[in-house]
Write an enzyme that holds these catalytic residues in place. Structure first.
Site, PDB file in Angstrom:
ATOM      1  N   THR A 319      74.047  -9.762  56.215  1.00 53.35           N
ATOM      2  CA  THR A 319      73.600 -10.866  57.070  1.00 53.35           C
ATOM      3  C   THR A 319      74.423 -12.102  56.765  1.00 53.35           C
ATOM      4  O   THR A 319      75.015 -12.209  55.686  1.00 53.35           O
ATOM      5  CB  THR A 319      72.143 -11.276  56.760  1.00 53.35           C
ATOM      6  OG1 THR A 319      72.066 -11.611  55.365  1.00 53.35           O
ATOM      7  CG2 THR A 319      71.167 -10.186  57.102  1.00 53.35           C
ATOM      8  N   ASP A 320      74.389 -13.072  57.676  1.00 47.82           N
ATOM      9  CA  ASP A 320      74.817 -14.410  57.300  1.00 47.82           C
ATOM     10  C   ASP A 320      73.704 -14.976  56.414  1.00 47.82           C
ATOM     11  O   ASP A 320      72.590 -14.439  56.379  1.00 47.82           O
ATOM     12  CB  ASP A 320      75.062 -15.284  58.540  1.00 47.82           C
ATOM     13  CG  ASP A 320      75.905 -16.508  58.179  1.00 47.82           C
ATOM     14  OD1 ASP A 320      76.059 -16.797  56.970  1.00 47.82           O
ATOM     15  OD2 ASP A 320      76.402 -17.192  59.092  1.00 47.82           O
ATOM     16  N   TRP A 321      73.995 -16.062  55.712  1.00 50.89           N
ATOM     17  CA  TRP A 321      73.105 -16.544  54.651  1.00 50.89           C
ATOM     18  C   TRP A 321      71.725 -16.935  55.180  1.00 50.89           C
ATOM     19  O   TRP A 321      71.612 -17.846  55.979  1.00 50.89           O
ATOM     20  CB  TRP A 321      73.805 -17.670  53.896  1.00 50.89           C
ATOM     21  CG  TRP A 321      74.531 -17.121  52.685  1.00 50.89           C
ATOM     22  CD1 TRP A 321      74.445 -17.605  51.409  1.00 50.89           C
ATOM     23  CD2 TRP A 321      75.393 -15.964  52.608  1.00 50.89           C
ATOM     24  NE1 TRP A 321      75.186 -16.802  50.555  1.00 50.89           N
ATOM     25  CE2 TRP A 321      75.772 -15.802  51.249  1.00 50.89           C
ATOM     26  CE3 TRP A 321      75.857 -15.031  53.516  1.00 50.89           C
ATOM     27  CZ2 TRP A 321      76.589 -14.774  50.800  1.00 50.89           C
ATOM     28  CZ3 TRP A 321      76.674 -14.004  53.084  1.00 50.89           C
ATOM     29  CH2 TRP A 321      77.034 -13.884  51.746  1.00 50.89           C
TER      30      TRP A 321
END
Ligand code: BGC
Length: 807
Positions: A319-321
């Site tokens: 995932t992105d953060w």
């Protein structure tokens, strides 16, 4: 009175105690949920070496035997299968999320971890599986440059921004840059670089465009693949991001992109597809946004059907953060790793498994992809990294690559600067050069060469009068020159006040110098989109400075040159006639000033070409009708409340267009595809860029054989100085029965450095399948039969040769 005072003091002290208690609870919650929640999973760093039957290996689980997974002569399938069979369910689930943000926010215990690394793949201590470190980003590695208790520094090289690298149109050079970035990761113990970015420049206002390559997917994909191949040559992974349609920063964690499958496939996915097929990056990062109602990190269609089944992606998706919502849905869709990982996600995954919502098979699928990556890392070989990259050599790489991506937009016999001694530097940015954008795409570099420094290094004299005016302007406006560093810059954009000159000062400057160089600067980045007023458009003070200084220099028979130190497109049409030359320097990394000086002095002949259109007006972009115009930056409170409470979707009736959702009504008509179709005049077209020499294209031969189109072009340098030229191949379907762009870039190539008179034959190949369009009705790619025109140009609007083929 006394009584009142007493009561008052009691109230105040109770409030103080209450606030302290709340702060303590809040901090404990943040710590245990986002920073340190790993409990018994500290990395096992005491692994013994054993030799059995002449084979030496690391006995990772300490059982005095050689297990399949410890045997690096075995295939990764065998090793992963062995690991899966030895891991407990708890260990497997543990591996699906990172260890939180402690190191990313500089909270490592001294001597532990890699300060500044923003994420990890967690260790499995019982089996001796090491921690794997992830860090940003697209313009070079980003880690903390200093460490508690140590005198030495850990600087990285700030390479040019991605947009500049795309402007080189030179895959070999981009590979070299990637190779240098990858080497820094290797040296500093980082296993995966979180980049490059392959999102399309849908609109000039996207704050992160500088991290991305182009408005065109073929340029994006090929430059992106070169970068991935360059980095991964070091045995370091990449994370191609942000998959997909993450084209605005405004409400990026909620925004729902409403888009046709055709636009997705032909424009937004296409660049990713090319990178995957040409370079198989180790990882891909899903984006924050939703696509047609589903978070990309929860979309089985994007992560499994398209990415894996259609394209054959073999790596893992992270995932992105803090991206997405539902941990179990993410894993089920094919998003294998949740970064940076939270306690809440960990609990949610355990619970989903217990309830039977997350099957062992699904968990094993993601765990095996993660293990496959871990097995590839240098950490598995117990490599003691040197912490000693060759920063000097990399400074040369960045200097050279930056000059090759700078685009000469205009030149009225003014450049290179011959017979020039004294240069008047105008505009604050000349003295305060911008190396790159802000946010996670920023790098902690040791220094930035300003234009002033670069010109001095090249042997020019800097005009003292102009410098004096700058200095006193800066002193008077000191607070606006404060430049926040790293992530802080996301919340505090750099906005210094531009300077102005009195008529008298200008007169003195012109008389005491040979030429004027005026720099316009812009800085944008993660967490905010740009706006039209005073950003895309020049500020009033900038417009006045350009016209006043040009008038003064030109009246004295001297030239005024404008240098654009920007990360994204600005308006140029209204003022480009005024100066004598315009150099689009982009943001060239830490050696930026030297690279510009190399071009201005003629040491390097410019060969950069625009990777996007410079329109007459912002509104000319079809996407502009559906793009947030308000800008606005993420605040710390937004970030923290978002983390603590999650961002809830607003009720349907309260949703705001371009924030909660964005309609990609322009479909495939992005960038030049739209400008060509709508027959719009542009300020500078896609693919455009001048040189100090001239080139001629001849002997064009186009043939089709075995489903491959081959174009051969002879490029000759017909001018006076050595230079490089880019050949761009566009295709056009003649008498098309469907709605499709007039022309689309299908291939490009760059010559080597050609001496005057020298020539080179370039061969460009296009698989016939690349001429297909996405047919929404059948839900598949389709090839239109019939005649196509192959257009060979030096820009999208300077087509030099054409040929016809029939398919
Ligand atoms: C950015 C990513 C970055 C990550 C880690 C996110 O906010 O969108 O591009 O890799 O942070 O720093």
């Amino acid at each position: 009175m006394k009584k009142f005072l007493k009561r008052f003091l009691i109230i105040v002290s109770s409030l103080v105690v209450l606030i302290a208690i709340i702060a303590f609870i809040g901090w404990s919650y943040i710590k245990s949920s986002f920073l340190t929640f790993e409990k018994d999973y500290a990395e096992n760093r005491t692994i013994k070496e054993l030799t059995i039957e002449g084979y030496t290996f690391l006995d990772r689980n300490g059982n005095d035997q050689l297990d399949d997974y410890e045997d690096d002569r075995k295939s990764s399938d065998v090793r992963v299968a062995d690991l899966l069979s030895q891991m407990t369910m708890e260990e497997k689930i543990h591996l699906l999320k990172g260890s939180g943000m402690a190191s990313g926010v500089g909270m490592n215990e001294p001597g532990q971890g890699i300060p500044g690394a923003v994420g990890t793949i967690v260790p499995t201590p019982r089996l001796g599986i090491p921690t794997v470190y992830l860090s940003d980003g697209p313009a070079g590695l980003r880690i903390q440059p200093t460490r508690e208790g140590e005198d030495r520094t850990y600087y990285c090289t700030a390479f040019p921004i991605a947009t500049l690298l795309a402007s080189t149109w030179n895959e070999t050079l981009v590979q070299e840059v990637g190779n240098a970035m990858g080497n820094e990761a290797l040296e500093y113990g980082i296993d995966v670089i979180l980049g490059p970015g392959a999102n399309i420049h849908r609109n000039p206002l996207c704050g992160r465009n500088f991290e991305y390559y182009s408005e065109d997917p073929v340029l994006t994909g090929n430059i992106g693949a070169a970068m991935v191949n360059g980095i991964e040559r070091n045995g370091i992974g990449t994370s191609l991001k942000h998959y997909v349609a993450n084209n605005q920063e405004t409400e990026r964690n909620l925004n729902n992109v409403i888009i046709s499958e055709r636009a997705l496939r032909e424009i937004y996915l296409k660049g990713f597809e090319i990178v995957v097929k040409k370079s198989q990056p180790w990882t891909i990062m899903s984006s924050y946004n939703k696509v047609n109602g589903t978070y990309t990190s929860e979309s089985e269609y994007l992560l499994t059907d398209v990415l894996r089944n259609d394209w054959g992606f073999e790596g893992l998706v992270m995932t992105d953060w803090f991206g997405g919502r539902n941990a179990a849905a993410q894993i089920s869709a094919g998003n294998d790793l949740l970064e940076p990982g939270t306690k809440k996600q960990w609990d949610a995954l355990l619970e989903a498994h217990e309830k039977g919502e997350l099957t062992e098979e699904t968990i094993d699928r993601s765990v095996s992809r993660i293990l496959r990556l871990v097995l590839k890392t240098k950490k598995m070989g117990n490599l003691a990294y040197g912490n000693n990259p060759n920063l000097e050599a990399h400074a040369k790489t960045t200097r050279q690559s930056a000059s090759e991506g700078m685009v000469l937009l205009k030149n009225n016999n003014s450049l290179p600067l011959l017979d020039t001694k004294n240069i008047a530097l105008l505009g604050i940015t000349s003295y305060n050069f911008i190396a790159g954008g802000t946010g996670s795409g920023d790098v902690n570099e040791a220094y930035t060469i300003s234009l002033e420094q670069g010109l001095m290094n090249a042997g020019f004299e800097i005009n003292e009068t102009a410098k004096r005016v700058y200095k006193s302007h800066r002193e008077a406006n000191q607070e606006t020159f404060q430049q926040a560093e790293g992530i802080d810059a996301m919340f505090n954009p750099y906005a210094p006040i531009e300077m102005a000159f009195t008529a008298e000062q200008l007169k003195e400057i012109v008389e005491s110098s040979d030429v004027g160089i005026l720099t316009i600067g812009r800085n944008a980045g993660e967490g905010g989109d740009r706006v039209e007023e005073d950003d895309f458009l020049l500020k009033q003070s900038e417009k006045e400075m350009i016209s006043n200084t040009a008038k003064a220099f030109q009246a004295a028979g001297k030239k005024l040159i404008v240098v654009l130190n920007i990360g994204g497109v600005i308006e140029t049409a209204s003022w480009k006639d005024i100066p004598d030359a315009i150099l689009l320097a982009w943001q060239g990394g830490q050696e930026g000033g030297n690279s510009v000086a190399d071009i201005l002095s003629g040491k390097v002949n410019p060969s950069g070409k625009l990777p996007m259109t410079f329109p007459m007006n912002l509104d000319d972009h079809a996407s502009n009708a559906n793009f947030p115009q308000e800008g606005g930056h993420l605040s710390y409170t937004d970030l923290i409340s978002g983390l603590l409470f999650g961002k809830e979707d607003r009720p349907e009736a309260e949703k705001v267009q371009n924030r909660d959702y964005t309609k990609y009504d322009e479909g495939i008509y992005v960038g030049y595809r739209h400008f060509d179709q709508a027959n719009l005049e542009v300020s500078y077209p896609f693919g455009y860029g001048l040189s100090y020499t001239d080139f001629e294209f001849s002997e064009v031969e186009v043939s089709v054989e075995d489903n491959m189109i081959t174009a051969v072009v002879r490029v000759q340098n017909t001018g006076q100085v050595a230079g490089k030229e880019v050949v761009q191949v566009y295709t056009e379907k003649l008498k098309s029965t469907i709605d499709r762009p007039i022309q689309e870039l299908k291939a490009f190539a760059k010559t080597g450095l050609l001496e005057p008179g020298a020539f080179e034959h370039l061969t460009l190949k296009i698989p016939v399948s690349e001429l297909r369009y996405w047919d929404g009705k059948s839900g598949d790619w389709a090839l239109e039969k019939g005649a196509y025109r192959v257009r060979i140009g030096t820009s999208s609007r300077d087509i030099r040769q054409m040929a016809e083929i029939v398919l």
